[in-house]
Design an enzyme around this catalytic site. Structure first.
Site, PDB file in Angstrom:
ATOM      1  N   LEU A 157       0.864  -1.187   0.000  1.00 53.57           N
ATOM      2  CA  LEU A 157       0.000   0.000   0.000  1.00 53.57           C
ATOM      3  C   LEU A 157       0.897   1.234   0.000  1.00 53.57           C
ATOM      4  CD1 LEU A 157      -2.626  -0.986   2.755  1.00 53.57           C
ATOM      5  CD2 LEU A 157      -2.904  -1.126   0.272  1.00 53.57           C
ATOM      6  N   GLY A 158       1.008   1.889  -1.140  1.00 50.37           N
ATOM      7  CA  GLY A 158       1.788   3.129  -1.202  1.00 50.37           C
ATOM      8  C   GLY A 158       3.145   2.917  -1.836  1.00 50.37           C
ATOM      9  N   LEU A 159       3.401   3.673  -2.900  1.00 52.75           N
ATOM     10  CA  LEU A 159       4.697   3.562  -3.591  1.00 52.75           C
ATOM     11  C   LEU A 159       5.413   4.905  -3.577  1.00 52.75           C
ATOM     12  CD1 LEU A 159       3.958   1.182  -6.605  1.00 52.75           C
ATOM     13  CD2 LEU A 159       5.379   0.717  -4.616  1.00 52.75           C
ATOM     14  N   THR A 192       8.287   7.247  -1.209  1.00 48.19           N
ATOM     15  CA  THR A 192       9.711   7.059  -0.962  1.00 48.19           C
ATOM     16  C   THR A 192      10.007   5.657  -0.429  1.00 48.19           C
ATOM     17  OG1 THR A 192       9.904   9.401  -0.454  1.00 48.19           O
ATOM     18  CG2 THR A 192      11.701   7.997   0.288  1.00 48.19           C
ATOM     19  N   VAL A 193       9.336   5.284   0.669  1.00 44.18           N
ATOM     20  CA  VAL A 193       9.637   3.990   1.297  1.00 44.18           C
ATOM     21  C   VAL A 193       9.084   2.836   0.458  1.00 44.18           C
ATOM     22  CG1 VAL A 193       9.394   2.589   3.376  1.00 44.18           C
ATOM     23  CG2 VAL A 193       9.711   5.064   3.567  1.00 44.18           C
ATOM     24  N   LYS A 232       4.782   5.012  12.280  1.00 45.88           N
ATOM     25  CA  LYS A 232       4.896   5.259  13.734  1.00 45.88           C
ATOM     26  C   LYS A 232       3.659   5.945  14.284  1.00 45.88           C
ATOM     27  CE  LYS A 232       7.691   7.026  11.433  1.00 45.88           C
ATOM     28  NZ  LYS A 232       8.751   7.536  10.569  1.00 45.88           N
ATOM     29  N   GLU A 264       9.377  -2.806  12.476  1.00 45.48           N
ATOM     30  CA  GLU A 264      10.769  -2.389  12.676  1.00 45.48           C
ATOM     31  C   GLU A 264      11.057  -1.025  12.066  1.00 45.48           C
ATOM     32  OE1 GLU A 264      13.745  -2.155  14.321  1.00 45.48           O
ATOM     33  OE2 GLU A 264      13.712  -4.347  14.319  1.00 45.48           O
ATOM     34  N   LYS A 317       7.840   7.755  18.184  1.00 44.59           N
ATOM     35  CA  LYS A 317       8.836   6.680  18.247  1.00 44.59           C
ATOM     36  C   LYS A 317       9.166   6.296  19.694  1.00 44.59           C
ATOM     37  CE  LYS A 317      10.825   8.123  13.822  1.00 44.59           C
ATOM     38  NZ  LYS A 317      11.813   9.071  13.227  1.00 44.59           N
ATOM     39  N   GLY A 358      15.165   7.705   5.039  1.00 47.84           N
ATOM     40  CA  GLY A 358      15.672   7.449   3.698  1.00 47.84           C
ATOM     41  C   GLY A 358      15.026   6.207   3.117  1.00 47.84           C
TER      42      GLY A 358
END
EC number: 1.1.1.3
Lengths: 435, 435
Positions: B9-11, B13-14, B104, B128, B204, B301
């Site tokens: 779900l979602g393309l 940055t990550v 998070k 993680e 976090k 990143g």
């Protein structure tokens, strides 16, 4: 769920610590694991000590009897060494027992027998405590970084050596004096060879190298150079140039093969590794996707090491009885993917170097030295005359750019052949820790 | 073994990074996992981008359609935010899908709904990547340190803020100028509030606090104070006193309750955390058996975060189909052991403090200030007149010993009420990082 039953081989420092952790943190461990961990049997030299530490456990004088007991699911090997420990572990695996061990020597030297047998017998061998004590670096390498191709590892993985180097730097003391202090504090053994000559670090970097690159254990090919010949002058000069000297275990994958080496190393003072002092350990891992990560903590001691031993017991306890065919593999990659790879001879390793040369203080000496370096394809980053030793002798420090080690050795041999140069020249490798 | 099938779900940055890691390191991942990971479906805003990144995956415009697909075993939620992400994750869990998320905010704010549902539906939720990017800190807290009672955690867990503070220190620049630079470099968002006001770090540290102490998520009780009001003078004065200022997330178990807070903090310059610069993250954990450990790496990143996402997919893939009832619990302790605990109000937190006071430069001023501190049970470690602002105003820096926060606040209010003192007084908390 029923408790998981463990048998402990050895109740020395780490064995006693393991019993203490299991007892003191029993409630917290059960809260996490969802079942209890019971010490059902122990093997130790003195029955009285065993009864004092583990009053409810059966005492076995014979380790081979312990590993065959039906009430032991997991054998925790904390004998150390490779005599009885090796035979007992093999016997335990043959009887279908899972293994937890803190024994770096056993795994680095005999892992190539132990792991295949464990796979044949379908048992787990866990060894977090074998490298860097309480730091969960094995778990990071095998699981946390599993999406990465690992490029290199550099670690401060011998607390004794790091304590000695830290004290030499802070106090300007000589190696021999600090070693005595370390022995008095219990940070160094009466016979310190294993720690200060790099054997211990060699075992640990061998294990990490196998996990990083999916190879068998290559301890016989690991280059070992300790700290016993380090002069406090080199520590001082390194500091003046912005470096610290650390005993590093290094493994790196290159196009020509895998580097596997332990030696004193100049590293830039701004790096975190340069600021790891005293008996503490730290491991820097460079991997293709995550980049640089670093793991820091106590590398030895009863309770930190026991923390890792008990974490391994917990991991095994979660999987006992699970019908998974897909455990984390012992050497990070699937057993049939473990492949022997070339370990690069030191002559082929590329590094930069720190040289300290004592030479006659007269015109032309520096020019001759620089010329011989150039003749051997060694280019100079810095050449500093550090002062005069006596009326006729000067001390020169040279930092080189990267070169293949056989070139620096040839250059050193040529320089040492000069009449105006004293023998031997001091050579220490450097790592930028930038890759 | 068959591949494990994932839907992303979602393309952004990550998401793009995750697809890249899975593709570029497919061979290495299979070598470790023993099976392939196949992206069978993706949901993104632009179909063309999705097809370019994941050519063989089915494209779903509707996230709720993706999470119901039979060819998806694991849903990888990389939308971010809490709107669609929350509903889609809940829908996915309800359909028995395992979840990997880097979100998070979702977990810190809605984890108390999500984890119980996951336990009811017997699915794994791995996260993680939600804390400290590529650093395997969740694995360390839940598994590596499982034998310990954790005492405290202190982390540099927002790269944007750490970059700004590092630049302010190195260049002596003002906050606003460095923020602009960070935005130009892509290290800060156009609206940087979430990072610089401590919300991101708060999410976090909330997650880590829950894992450390076995509590539900307590984000609503987390104290948040960002870096936007920091003056570069305070960074300079701190440095002169041997400290660095870092934005820390802190959680600590005390006899009165759990501390949970994010704020700028003076820490001694010798600590490793003080030497974590730029956008890098690091988390220091203090636990009863292992002592201090520290974990360092890239906190953000595309590829570092994807490294953690893919490690989570690998962990799930190892256990899919395993008949174990004994997985690592979501919040580190067994679900029925998760217990609400008191979160200490800031007024009850014990800390030492840095104060900067501007006051009339005349006899008696220092005495009055010292007297008001003493009246409020605040004892002074150091009091330094830093120089004169103009002809009539002096700047005074005070370091206090430990005191309960309500005392320092009362002292500050009393000092601010003096005619000779300018309002407001600057107050920054200090941590020795020795516990």
């Amino acid at each position: 769920m029923k408790p998981v039953n463990i048998g402990i081989l050895g109740l020395g420092t780490v064995g006693g610590g393991t019993a203490a952790v299991l007892q003191d943190n029993a409630a917290e461990i059960s809260r996490r694991l969802g079942r209890d961990i019971a010490i059902t049997a122990v093997c130790a030299r003195e029955e009285a000590r065993a009864k004092a530490i583990c009053p409810t456990a059966a005492f076995e004088r014979d380790p081979f009897a312990l590993v065959r007991r039906d009430d032991v699911d997991v054998v925790v090997e904390l004998f150390g060494g490779t005599d009885t420990a090796k035979d007992a572990v093999i016997e335990a695996i043959s009887h279908g027992k899972h293994i937890v061990t803190a024994n770096k020597k056993l795994l680095a030297e005999y892992g190539n027998e132990i792991f295949p047998l464990a796979e044949e017998k379908n048992v787990m061998v866990q060894f977090e405590a074998s490298v860097a004590g309480g730091i969960p670096i094995i778990k990071a390498l095998r699981e946390g970084l599993a999406a990465n191709r690992i490029r290199s590892i550099a670690g401060i993985i011998n607390g004794t050596s790091n304590f000695i180097l830290s004290e030499m730097r802070e106090k300007g003391s000589a190696f021999a004096d600090v070693l005595k202090e370390a022995q008095a504090l219990g940070y160094a053994e009466a016979d310190p060879t294993f720690d200060i000559e790099g054997h211990d670090a060699g075992h640990k970097i061998t294990i990490m190298s196998a996990l990083a690159f999916g190879t068998p254990m290559n301890f016989a090919s690991c280059y070992l150079e300790g700290i016993s010949k380090l002069d406090s002058r080199d520590i001082k000069y390194a500091e003046e140039l912005g470096y610290r000297i650390k005993l590093l275990g290094i493994t790196r994958k290159t196009g020509k093969g895998i580097e596997l080496r332990v030696h004193p190393t100049l590293i830039p003072e701004r790096r975190l590794l340069a600021n790891v002092n005293g008996v503490m350990n730290a491991v820097r891992v460079n991997a293709d996707m995550v980049g640089e990560t670093l793991y820091y903590g106590a590398g030895a001691g009863a309770l930190p090491t026991a923390s890792a031993v008990v974490a391994d017991i917990i991991d095994i306890a979660r999987l006992i009885g699970a019908e998974t065919e897909n455990r984390v593999p012992h050497l990070a990659v699937q057993p049939d993917e473990v492949q022997a790879q070339t370990i690069l001879p030191m002559d082929e390793v590329v590094s930069s170097y720190y040289l300290r040369v004592q030479a006659e203080d007269k015109p032309g000496t520096l020019g001759k030295i620089a010329g011989l370096l150039a003749d051997n394809q060694v280019s100079i980053e810095a050449l500093i005359q550090k002062g005069v030793i006596d009326k006729t002798t000067a001390e020169i420090v040279i930092l080189t750019h990267s070169t293949v080690e056989k070139n620096i050795k040839a250059a050193i041999a040529a320089i040492e052949a000069l009449d105006c140069v004293e023998v031997p020249i001091t050579m220490i490798r450097m790592e930028s820790l930038h890759d």
